[in-house]
Design a protein around this motif. Structure first.
Motif, PDB file in Angstrom:
ATOM      1  N   UNK A 195       5.498  -5.477  -9.997  1.00 25.54           N
ATOM      2  CA  UNK A 195       5.009  -4.552  -8.974  1.00 25.54           C
ATOM      3  C   UNK A 195       3.660  -5.012  -8.439  1.00 25.54           C
ATOM      4  N   UNK A 196       3.485  -4.887  -7.138  1.00 27.84           N
ATOM      5  CA  UNK A 196       2.195  -5.195  -6.523  1.00 27.84           C
ATOM      6  C   UNK A 196       1.231  -4.058  -6.835  1.00 27.84           C
ATOM      7  N   UNK A 197      -0.037  -4.334  -6.655  1.00 28.58           N
ATOM      8  CA  UNK A 197      -1.044  -3.311  -6.914  1.00 28.58           C
ATOM      9  C   UNK A 197      -0.783  -2.092  -6.032  1.00 28.58           C
ATOM     10  N   UNK A 198      -0.717  -0.927  -6.643  1.00 25.91           N
ATOM     11  CA  UNK A 198      -0.482   0.317  -5.913  1.00 25.91           C
ATOM     12  C   UNK A 198       0.973   0.584  -5.570  1.00 25.91           C
ATOM     13  N   UNK A 199       1.857  -0.321  -5.922  1.00 25.36           N
ATOM     14  CA  UNK A 199       3.276  -0.151  -5.616  1.00 25.36           C
ATOM     15  C   UNK A 199       3.954   0.639  -6.733  1.00 25.36           C
ATOM     16  N   UNK A 200       4.806   1.564  -6.354  1.00 27.72           N
ATOM     17  CA  UNK A 200       5.548   2.337  -7.349  1.00 27.72           C
ATOM     18  C   UNK A 200       6.910   1.699  -7.583  1.00 27.72           C
ATOM     19  N   UNK A 201       7.491   2.054  -8.705  1.00 24.77           N
ATOM     20  CA  UNK A 201       8.827   1.551  -9.010  1.00 24.77           C
ATOM     21  C   UNK A 201       9.822   2.037  -7.959  1.00 24.77           C
ATOM     22  N   UNK A 202       9.644   3.277  -7.495  1.00 20.83           N
ATOM     23  CA  UNK A 202      10.534   3.826  -6.468  1.00 20.83           C
ATOM     24  C   UNK A 202      10.439   3.030  -5.171  1.00 20.83           C
ATOM     25  N   UNK A 203       9.222   2.708  -4.730  1.00 20.66           N
ATOM     26  CA  UNK A 203       9.087   1.945  -3.484  1.00 20.66           C
ATOM     27  C   UNK A 203       9.649   0.537  -3.644  1.00 20.66           C
ATOM     28  N   UNK A 204       9.505  -0.024  -4.845  1.00 16.79           N
ATOM     29  CA  UNK A 204      10.079  -1.339  -5.122  1.00 16.79           C
ATOM     30  C   UNK A 204      11.600  -1.303  -4.993  1.00 16.79           C
ATOM     31  N   UNK A 205      12.216  -0.266  -5.545  1.00 18.58           N
ATOM     32  CA  UNK A 205      13.675  -0.125  -5.490  1.00 18.58           C
ATOM     33  C   UNK A 205      14.136   0.052  -4.042  1.00 18.58           C
ATOM     34  N   UNK A 206      13.432   0.899  -3.284  1.00 22.04           N
ATOM     35  CA  UNK A 206      13.798   1.117  -1.879  1.00 22.04           C
ATOM     36  C   UNK A 206      13.693  -0.190  -1.093  1.00 22.04           C
TER      37      UNK A 206
END
Length: 92
Positions: A23-34
């Motif tokens: 994950x990038x800094x400030x990135x959530x697992x949910x945004x990564x999945x989307x």
């Protein structure tokens, strides 16, 4: 615009950990999945379009009875590659 949900996913702990580690800094697992879903959709659409273009070209060739030999295509690609290599050397 209404939003919808993606079904919950059961994954093993190893996969979840691997995803969290990238994950990038400030990135959530949910945004990564989307984002992963969006990229996968885009890639599959590109593949479908590529196949459709190929089938269309095949059909046109059958109708016109005009074909290009594999040797001709390979020769053109070899020329393009040589030009690209030459161009890359001159930019250094």
């Amino acid at each position: 615009m209404k939003t919808a949900t993606i079904p919950s996913l059961r994954v093993d702990e190893e996969l979840r950990t691997a995803a969290q580690e990238v994950l990038a800094e400030g990135e959530s697992l949910s945004s990564f999945v989307v984002q992963s879903i969006r990229e996968s959709i885009h890639r599959r659409q590109a593949v479908q379009a590529f196949i459709a273009r190929g089938l269309h070209s095949r059909d046109e060739a059958r109708v016109s009875n005009e074909y290009v030999t594999a040797q001709s295509v390979i020769a053109k690609l070899a020329k393009k590659l040589a030009a690209a290599k030459k161009s890359a050397k001159t930019r250094k």
